[in-house]
Scaffold this active site. Structure first.
Site, PDB file in Angstrom:
ATOM      1  NE  ARG A 160      -4.078  -1.868   0.523  1.00  0.00           N
ATOM      2  CZ  ARG A 160      -4.118  -3.144   0.191  1.00  0.00           C
ATOM      3  NH1 ARG A 160      -3.103  -3.698  -0.457  1.00  0.00           N
ATOM      4  NH2 ARG A 160      -5.172  -3.880   0.463  1.00  0.00           N
ATOM      5  CB  SER A 229      -8.470  -1.670   4.684  1.00  0.00           C
ATOM      6  OG  SER A 229      -8.873  -2.875   4.117  1.00  0.00           O
ATOM      7  CD  GLU A 326      -5.313   0.599   2.989  1.00  0.00           C
ATOM      8  OE1 GLU A 326      -5.433  -0.505   3.528  1.00  0.00           O
ATOM      9  OE2 GLU A 326      -5.882   0.898   1.923  1.00  0.00           O
TER      10      GLU A 326
END
Ligand code: EPU
Length: 356
Positions: A160, A229, A326
């Site tokens: 990510r 998420s 995130e």
């Protein structure tokens, strides 16, 4: 280029938070960027689909939104090279590829957002990361005022993560991504729910199952504001993972590419703390997937930040693992983070008390 002032961002962030930007500048062609003057007296931020962001307060600067579109396919012998405008919708692009017979991206179906954000975040799901298919990224460097064509290595992809979140943050505007999809297609069905498929599964079958699983577990942002998420799955030293596995035999633990490191499932850790359904104001831990925080309708940005703080604190107290968000936090002056925002809210509360 379209410029609007005091623009409501409610339809530009998938959390559907009612915040504003001093200015929103929509880029529709490359010449727009060449002519764009970076503001000297206020911050700027490059906005893509707004599906991985939390606007923590009104943004006191210019939001630059690339909306370049278009697709071009080049036959490169053993692979298809597909050049796509940054403003194209990602899921529509994945669906189009499948219909044309260009396979490989099906595991990444139904991820919200635009093509231009896929390298920034190195989006991933069901055993596939987009970096595996990225050939080149075309970006305009706002500081040097020049075009750059970046290879996969130049992008410095991680979990990510990419150079666009670090050295090239706020300076490089992605206008086009070229994907390389090999003609020799290999299904990836080793992850969780996809194990139910047979090795002869077609790309369409994978696509259908991914869409089905995601629709069941993950809330649709058009119905319930969210940014996917909220936290990353945390990486921990192997010794810590072993100790946790003894204390919690059911805990999911994954291998990572880095020696001596294991990855834990943040959703499982949050779930074990009994936090599914937990609310702060209008923000809630999603009932079906604890890793997702949702706006039940009238959440303020502060509600979401405070809920994230509560989740991180409880997981740290119970498991000794510090979750990292995130979702990118955007404050009045640009990118910020959970700790900074909580401090700011505390200061604001103290000031309000002193002022009374
Ligand atoms: N789990 C629970 N309770 C929960 C959620 C998860 O016990 O509330 C357990 C699951 O049973 C499973 C494990 O945790 O054993 C992992 O859950 P899952 O397979 O659903 O995936 P995840 O690790 O929670 C990651 C990505 C998702 C991606 C899925 C599928 C991150 C931070 N998230 O989630 O990505 O779709 O795998 O590949 O890596 C996103 O980035 O926005 C996103 C949705």
């Amino acid at each position: 280029m379209y410029i609007s002032s005091q623009q409501s961002l409610v339809s530009f962030n998938s959390f559907a938070l009612n915040v504003t930007a001093q200015q929103l500048a929509v880029v529709t062609c490359e010449a727009d960027l060449e002519q764009f003057e970076l503001p000297q007296d206020k911050p700027h931020f490059i906005l893509a689909g707004g599906s991985n962001l939390l606007f923590c307060e009104n943004f006191d600067g210019v939001l630059l939104k690339p909306e370049l579109t278009g697709k071009e396919v080049i036959d490169d012998g053993d692979a298809w090279l597909i050049r796509v405008g940054a403003g194209e919708n990602w899921h529509e692009f994945v669906t189009w590829c499948l219909a044309q017979g260009y396979f490989g991206l099906e595991n990444l179906a139904l991820i919200p957002g635009c093509v231009g954000a896929t390298p920034v975040q190195n989006i991933g799901a069901y055993g596939v990361e987009v970096k595996d298919f990225i050939e080149q990224v075309k970006a305009f460097d706002l500081t040097q005022r020049q075009w750059q064509w970046m290879s996969k290595d130049d992008c410095q992809f991680g979990y990510r993560d990419s150079v666009f979140k670090h050295a090239f943050k706020d300076s490089h505007v992605i206008v086009e991504v070229t994907y390389r999809l090999p003609k020799q297609w290999q299904p990836v069905i080793s992850y969780g729910d996809l194990k139910a498929l047979t090795p002869s599964a077609s790309a369409s079958e994978i696509y259908d199952l991914v869409c089905q699983v995601r629709s069941q577990k993950l809330p649709d942002p058009s119905e319930l504001g969210n940014a996917g998420s909220f936290f990353k799955n945390p990486a921990v030293p192997e010794a810590q993972a072993q100790a946790l596995a003894i204390a919690y035999p059911d805990m999911p633990i994954y291998d990572t590419a880095i020696a001596g490191q294991k990855k834990l499932a943040a959703g499982w850790l949050i779930d074990q703390c009994g936090l599914k359904g937990r609310k702060v104001g209008g923000a809630q831990v999603h009932q079906q997937q604890a890793l997702v925080l949702v706006n039940t309708g009238a959440a303020s940005a502060k509600d979401v930040v405070e809920l994230a703080w509560l989740v991180r604190t409880q997981v740290a107290e119970r498991f000794g693992v510090l979750l990292e968000h995130e979702v990118r936090f955007i404050g009045a002056q640009g990118e910020t983070n959970l700790d900074e925002m909580m401090l700011k809210y505390e200061h604001q509360a103290l000031e309000a008390e002193c002022g009374e």
